[in-house]
Design an enzyme around this catalytic site. Structure first.
Site, PDB file in Angstrom:
ATOM      1  N   CYS A   1      14.404  15.649  52.801  1.00  0.00           N
ATOM      2  CA  CYS A   1      15.845  14.867  52.802  1.00  0.00           C
ATOM      3  C   CYS A   1      15.841  14.227  53.932  1.00  0.00           C
ATOM      4  O   CYS A   1      15.932  14.640  55.143  1.00  0.00           O
ATOM      5  CB  CYS A   1      16.836  15.533  52.312  1.00  0.00           C
ATOM      6  SG  CYS A   1      18.306  14.613  52.263  1.00  0.00           S
TER       7      CYS A   1
ATOM      8  N   HIS B   1      33.824  11.235  81.556  1.00  0.00           N
ATOM      9  CA  HIS B   1      34.338  12.176  80.610  1.00  0.00           C
ATOM     10  C   HIS B   1      35.172  13.241  81.167  1.00  0.00           C
ATOM     11  O   HIS B   1      36.048  13.578  80.584  1.00  0.00           O
ATOM     12  CB  HIS B   1      33.155  12.900  79.744  1.00  0.00           C
ATOM     13  CG  HIS B   1      33.354  14.021  78.845  1.00  0.00           C
ATOM     14  ND1 HIS B   1      33.963  13.737  77.620  1.00  0.00           N
ATOM     15  CD2 HIS B   1      33.482  15.250  78.924  1.00  0.00           C
ATOM     16  CE1 HIS B   1      34.230  14.753  76.964  1.00  0.00           C
ATOM     17  NE2 HIS B   1      33.742  15.773  77.920  1.00  0.00           N
TER      18      HIS B   1
ATOM     19  N   CYS C   1      15.277  15.316  75.110  1.00  0.00           N
ATOM     20  CA  CYS C   1      15.561  13.858  74.722  1.00  0.00           C
ATOM     21  C   CYS C   1      16.290  13.426  75.862  1.00  0.00           C
ATOM     22  O   CYS C   1      16.475  12.069  75.808  1.00  0.00           O
ATOM     23  CB  CYS C   1      16.313  13.710  73.359  1.00  0.00           C
ATOM     24  SG  CYS C   1      17.883  14.648  73.554  1.00  0.00           S
TER      25      CYS C   1
ATOM     26  N   CYS D   1       4.230  22.637  61.267  1.00  0.00           N
ATOM     27  CA  CYS D   1       3.930  21.159  61.259  1.00  0.00           C
ATOM     28  C   CYS D   1       5.163  20.354  62.153  1.00  0.00           C
ATOM     29  O   CYS D   1       6.224  20.764  62.039  1.00  0.00           O
ATOM     30  CB  CYS D   1       4.072  20.798  59.788  1.00  0.00           C
ATOM     31  SG  CYS D   1       3.863  19.032  59.543  1.00  0.00           S
TER      32      CYS D   1
ATOM     33  N   CYS E   1       0.824  14.202  99.795  1.00  0.00           N
ATOM     34  CA  CYS E   1      -0.555  14.539  99.661  1.00  0.00           C
ATOM     35  C   CYS E   1      -0.849  14.705  98.089  1.00  0.00           C
ATOM     36  O   CYS E   1      -0.241  15.034  97.408  1.00  0.00           O
ATOM     37  CB  CYS E   1      -1.072  15.625 100.589  1.00  0.00           C
ATOM     38  SG  CYS E   1      -0.486  17.214  99.844  1.00  0.00           S
TER      39      CYS E   1
ATOM     40  N   CYS F   1      28.049  23.436  86.821  1.00  0.00           N
ATOM     41  CA  CYS F   1      29.160  22.380  86.192  1.00  0.00           C
ATOM     42  C   CYS F   1      28.606  22.418  84.470  1.00  0.00           C
ATOM     43  O   CYS F   1      27.759  22.693  84.119  1.00  0.00           O
ATOM     44  CB  CYS F   1      29.025  21.090  86.687  1.00  0.00           C
ATOM     45  SG  CYS F   1      27.533  20.232  86.574  1.00  0.00           S
TER      46      CYS F   1
ATOM     47  N   CYS G   1       4.348  19.986 101.757  1.00  0.00           N
ATOM     48  CA  CYS G   1       3.818  20.992 102.474  1.00  0.00           C
ATOM     49  C   CYS G   1       3.833  21.178 103.939  1.00  0.00           C
ATOM     50  O   CYS G   1       3.353  22.126 104.355  1.00  0.00           O
ATOM     51  CB  CYS G   1       2.211  21.119 102.053  1.00  0.00           C
ATOM     52  SG  CYS G   1       1.239  19.724 102.426  1.00  0.00           S
TER      53      CYS G   1
ATOM     54  N   CYS H   1       5.895  14.154  54.190  1.00  0.00           N
ATOM     55  CA  CYS H   1       4.965  14.143  55.562  1.00  0.00           C
ATOM     56  C   CYS H   1       3.630  13.592  55.538  1.00  0.00           C
ATOM     57  O   CYS H   1       3.175  13.682  54.278  1.00  0.00           O
ATOM     58  CB  CYS H   1       5.033  15.597  55.658  1.00  0.00           C
ATOM     59  SG  CYS H   1       3.934  15.942  57.409  1.00  0.00           S
TER      60      CYS H   1
ATOM     61  N   CYS I   1      28.378  17.270  77.256  1.00  0.00           N
ATOM     62  CA  CYS I   1      29.602  18.108  77.828  1.00  0.00           C
ATOM     63  C   CYS I   1      29.115  19.500  77.285  1.00  0.00           C
ATOM     64  O   CYS I   1      28.929  19.624  75.808  1.00  0.00           O
ATOM     65  CB  CYS I   1      30.915  17.764  77.534  1.00  0.00           C
ATOM     66  SG  CYS I   1      32.152  18.958  77.995  1.00  0.00           S
TER      67      CYS I   1
END
Length: 329
Positions: free
Chosen positions: A121, A212, A196, A94, A25, A188, A5, A111, A201
């Protein structure tokens, strides 16, 4: 003075952080944390460096219990999403996570949230289907085919262009399947998922490393399309066949440039310094320039040998290692 600030503050207004030595601060740090948590950018980094703030510091700086709960929830979700054994319940409303290890043989999951109990599954993460194989997940409505979104034949061209623009601007994280939008501002193609933390890419949607875009993968750091397969193969073959000639040419140019360029550069720099020093006589100036050039002539061959001796093997390793492996794939 607070670096955020730019206002003078008393010393007790600057809390000590356990992650780094930077100081700001308390008011600025609280506002910074409030914005970062509301945007789900958790873990939160220091506003001055990439160091991650410790949870104890975050709890001390946050006064609102709701923000603390959001921080804990986002932090937990980030850790669970990064875990390959985590499966999220597909039931509506959920968000319960099931930690499933060794469930490939018996993929039926349940669950554990009270009042839910949805069976799904392990492989396709869809509701349990005991009588059939896994069905691929259908695309989101905004990413569906343009033909499926046409409601008015007169607006077919507009709808098709709009659907194509949406499909190009919104893609799915390869690790956690979160939807990510890229603004067409010339940025880019190295993307970071805020959920996550996956680096991927934007063109090929694969998790990437720092090399890469340097490898002959067909993906460019800037650009909207990767190279075609034929162009990529031609480029790789050209690198493999033309590498010896190009590397020899670069080494032949670099050797005299480094050998004679360093003495010339040092001589000019010392001459400028000597001319700007009134306490040196003409003989002392000439002696300084001559000694610097002679010293550079002694050191420059060593620098040249190290540069060529290290650079040439590295380039050969890249061409006949990374490029050849790319061709084999």
């Amino acid at each position: 003075e607070c670096p955020l600030c730019l206002l003078p503050q008393p010393p007790e207004a600057f809390p000590t952080l356990a992650s780094c030595h930077h100081r700001s601060c308390r008011a600025c740090l609280e506002q910074y944390l409030r914005i970062a948590i509301s945007e789900s950018r958790v873990p939160v980094a220091c506003p001055h460096c990439p160091a991650v703030l410790q949870p104890a510091d975050v709890h001390c700086l946050l006064a609102e219990p709701s923000l603390r709960d959001k921080y804990e929830e986002f932090l937990l979700r980030r850790l669970l999403v990064a875990d390959p054994g985590t499966r999220w319940c597909p039931a509506p409303d959920c968000s319960y996570a099931v930690i499933a290890y060794g469930c490939a043989e018996c993929p039926r999951l349940t669950c554990g949230r009270e009042g839910c109990g949805t069976e799904f599954c392990y492989h396709c993460r869809q509701p349990w289907h005991p009588d059939g194989p896994c069905v691929p997940v259908p695309p989101a409505p905004s990413l569906a085919s343009p033909a499926a979104q046409l409601t008015n034949p007169e607006d077919s061209g507009h709808n098709e262009n709009l659907a194509q623009a949406e499909a190009e601007a919104i893609k799915v994280c390869p690790r956690c399947s979160a939807f990510i939008m890229k603004i067409n501002d010339g940025s880019c193609n190295r993307m970071s998922c805020t959920v996550c933390g996956c680096l991927f890419c934007w063109l090929c949607l694969q998790e990437i490393s720092d090399v890469h875009f340097l490898s002959p993968s067909g993906c460019t750091f800037w650009g909207k399309r990767p190279w075609s397969r034929s162009r990529r193969i031609l480029w790789q073959l050209g690198m493999v066949l033309g590498a010896p000639m190009v590397i020899s040419l670069v080494a032949g140019i670099a050797i005299p440039v480094i050998t004679f360029g360093i003495p010339i550069y040092m001589g000019r720099k010392v001459l400028q310094w000597a001319l700007g020093s009134p306490c040196l006589s003409g003989c002392q100036q000439c002696l300084s320039v001559t000694s610097s050039i002679l010293l550079s002539l002694f050191v420059s061959p060593i620098i040249t040998a190290v540069t060529v001796g290290v650079g040439v093997p590295l380039m050969l390793t890249y061409v006949y290692g990374v490029v050849v492996l790319s061709l084999c794939r």
